[in-house]
Design an enzyme around this catalytic site. Structure first.
Site, short mmCIF file in Angstrom:
data_model
loop_
_atom_site.label_atom_id
_atom_site.label_comp_id
_atom_site.label_asym_id
_atom_site.label_seq_id
_atom_site.Cartn_x
_atom_site.Cartn_y
_atom_site.Cartn_z
N LYS A 231 0.85 -1.19 0.00
CA LYS A 231 0.00 0.00 0.00
C LYS A 231 0.89 1.24 0.00
CE LYS A 231 -3.89 1.87 2.76
NZ LYS A 231 -4.70 1.64 3.99
N SER B 27 -9.82 -0.70 7.12
CA SER B 27 -9.24 -0.59 5.78
C SER B 27 -8.51 -1.81 5.24
CB SER B 27 -8.28 0.59 5.73
OG SER B 27 -9.02 1.76 5.53
N SER C 104 -9.74 1.68 2.92
CA SER C 104 -8.87 2.44 2.04
C SER C 104 -7.84 1.59 1.29
CB SER C 104 -8.13 3.51 2.84
OG SER C 104 -7.28 2.92 3.80
N1 GLN Z 1 -12.97 3.79 6.20
C1 GLN Z 1 -12.52 4.30 7.47
C2 GLN Z 1 -12.26 5.77 7.34
O1 GLN Z 1 -12.69 6.33 6.40
C3 GLN Z 1 -11.31 3.54 7.92
C4 GLN Z 1 -10.12 3.89 7.15
C5 GLN Z 1 -8.93 3.09 7.57
O2 GLN Z 1 -9.05 2.06 8.22
N2 GLN Z 1 -7.78 3.59 7.22
O3 GLN Z 1 -11.64 6.38 8.15
#
Ligand code: GLN
Length: 498
Positions: free
Chosen positions: A81, A180, A156
């Site tokens: 990532k 994420s 994400s």
């Molecule tokens: N989708 C969640 C957010 O928008 C979690 C994101 C993540 O785990 N980095 O913050």
């Protein structure tokens, strides 16, 4: 068959490398060819460095020929990532803010992969600074879901999940602050583990919300996730929050079925849960019961407050963590600014996208003197209640079984104009980060439209071994992880024949 190569498990690849039927170079070439063919319609990567991969593969083959392979995994590429520093490679965090910044060092998780001979591969797409649930908030492009190219891969870590699902990497590293790793794994039909807070070092990983962030693996099988987690985990002098605990042999532990007691919280089966998802998850619970596990209803009464507490906490922490991106120390600097304050303001206004700005404004607000007690401090109190709910429940049951996400992959564009709808995509994952617990998502079936469904298991602190074992037992009995997404291949075949 050459195109099957990237779908092989880590053990099968390692066996091929060991018996000489495969070389690291041939594997790297196959992955590069497949990436070049599928990536135009998938968009899983922000960038990739094919020369670096080929060079790494040749060095690995040389090591192996001279009997110096670093481990049996030496020569296997692992997708990364683009939030994790890899020496000599760009680090964008899915943002324009860092400009052409190149990492001057390896994150600890990357050093550990390299120590085992794994080859860090590509810069995988993500929502800007990991803020999002669909990868649509990437400053570069959205990633398509390999099962249906008109749908999101989740986020994400959407690039990581899509790349693994499409066979562009045998495994990948992502980060999970509120879901994420698990939510994109669920939406792309692969396996993803968020380790216990403290299990894996975050040194060299861009901080989003420091009390929640964890690095973890995504791969097609539980065994592969266990191998990768065991490789990257463990105490690190560069990260004071990493736990000083020995890392067990997770691959061995992942084979130990026991008749566990499993808790089902009704709070995770309420309104908004897609009926196909509920059916598949309840069928998984029934499977465990048939196999001799005890199923109990448990209560996590404060879990429904998780999304609110998460967004108050995560935005407050992000406000502080992202202060370093000021146009002076790294990356993008606005031209034509008049003084230092003007540089900060303009550089941040130009460099950050809308979602990041929304979060920074919210974070500044919840920490502001007039509102701190009403929002930030109260959120921390409720966070404690959420953690206690889990402690109480996990004193009675070995782990907790829930859906990973309320729905399967949604169409691109369906939620990105409605921040609240997007935030609710993580309702089932955020509370485990608030409690610091490990959790895994494994595929548990397909919905009526042929889209993958994720089953989440949440365990006790540092109980990754048990969690992996349960997920593995389920996975091996069902084989949902062996289903392959057709959409991305069909597109490529059509293009090739035209
Ligand atoms: N989708 C969640 C957010 O928008 C979690 C994101 C993540 O785990 N980095 O913050």
């Amino acid at each position: 068959m050459a195109e099957d190569l990237p779908y092989r498990s880590l053990r099968s690849l390692a066996d091929g490398l060991a018996d000489g039927s495969l070389t690291a170079l041939a594997l790297a070439e196959a992955i590069l060819a497949r990436t070049a063919a599928l990536e135009p319609r998938l968009g899983a990567f922000i960038s990739w460095d094919g020369d670096d991969l080929l060079r790494g593969a040749e060095e690995s083959d040389r090591r192996r020929r001279s009997g110096q392979a670093r481990s049996r995994w030496d020569g296997i590429p692992i997708g990364i990532k683009d939030l994790i520093s890899v020496h000599g490679q760009p680090l964008t965090n899915g943002s324009r803010m860092l400009g052409s910044y190149v990492s001057p060092y390896d994150a600890t998780v990357i050093s550990r992969l390299r120590a085992a001979g794994f080859l860090p591969w590509g810069r995988l797409n993500l929502d800007e600074f990991a803020m999002g649930s669909s990868t649509e908030y990437s400053a570069f492009h959205c990633t398509a879901n390999p099962w249906d190219l008109s749908r999101v891969p989740g986020g994400s870590s959407g690039g990581a999940a899509a790349a693994v699902a499409a066979g562009l990497a045998p495994g990948a590293l992502g980060t999970d602050t509120g879901g994420s790793i698990r939510q994109p794994a669920a939406l792309c039909g692969i396996t993803g583990l968020k380790p216990t807070y403290g299990r894996v070092s975050r040194y060299g990983v861009t901080a989003f919300a420091s009390s929640l962030d964890q690095v973890g693996p995504l791969a097609r099988s539980v065994d592969d996730v266990a191998i990768l987690c065991a490789t990257i985990a463990g105490s690190d002098g560069h990260d004071a929050t990493s736990a000083r605990l020995a890392v067990p042999d997770l691959l061995a532990e992942a084979q130990n079925f026991r008749s566990w007691t499993i808790g089902i919280p009704p709070e995770f089966f309420g309104e908004g849960l897609q009926p196909d998802v509920e059916r598949a998850v309840r069928a998984a619970a029934a499977f465990f019961e048939r196999e001799g596990c005890a199923i109990r209803s448990i209560s996590l009464p404060h879990a429904p407050l998780g999304t609110a507490v998460y967004f108050l906490t995560a935005t407050a922490e992000a406000f502080s963590n992202l202060a370093r991106f000021d146009g002076i120390r790294y990356g993008h600097r606005s031209r034509g600014a008049e003084d230092a304050v003007d540089i900060y303001g303009r550089s941040r206004a130009e460099g950050f996208g809308d979602e990041v700005k929304r979060r920074l404004i919210l974070g500044a607000f919840v920490l502001s003197s007039g509102f701190q007690d009403a929002y930030y401090v109260r959120a921390q109190r409720v966070r404690t209640l959420i953690r206690r709910d889990y402690e109480k429940a996990l004193a009675q049951v070995d782990f907790i079984l829930t859906p990973t996400a309320a729905t399967t992959a949604f169409p691109i564009g369906a939620r990105n104009m409605d921040p609240l709808a997007m935030y609710l995509s993580d309702a089932y994952t955020v509370s485990t980060n608030l409690a610091g617990l490990p959790a895994i998502s494994v595929p548990c079936g397909l919905d009526g439209q042929g889209l993958p469904i994720g089953l989440q298991l949440i365990g006790r602190p540092y109980g990754e071994g048990d969690l992996l074992a349960a997920a593995n037992f389920f996975q091996k009995a069902h084989g949902f992880h062996l289903l392959r997404p057709g959409a991305v291949e069909e597109g490529a075949a059509e293009e090739g024949s035209s």
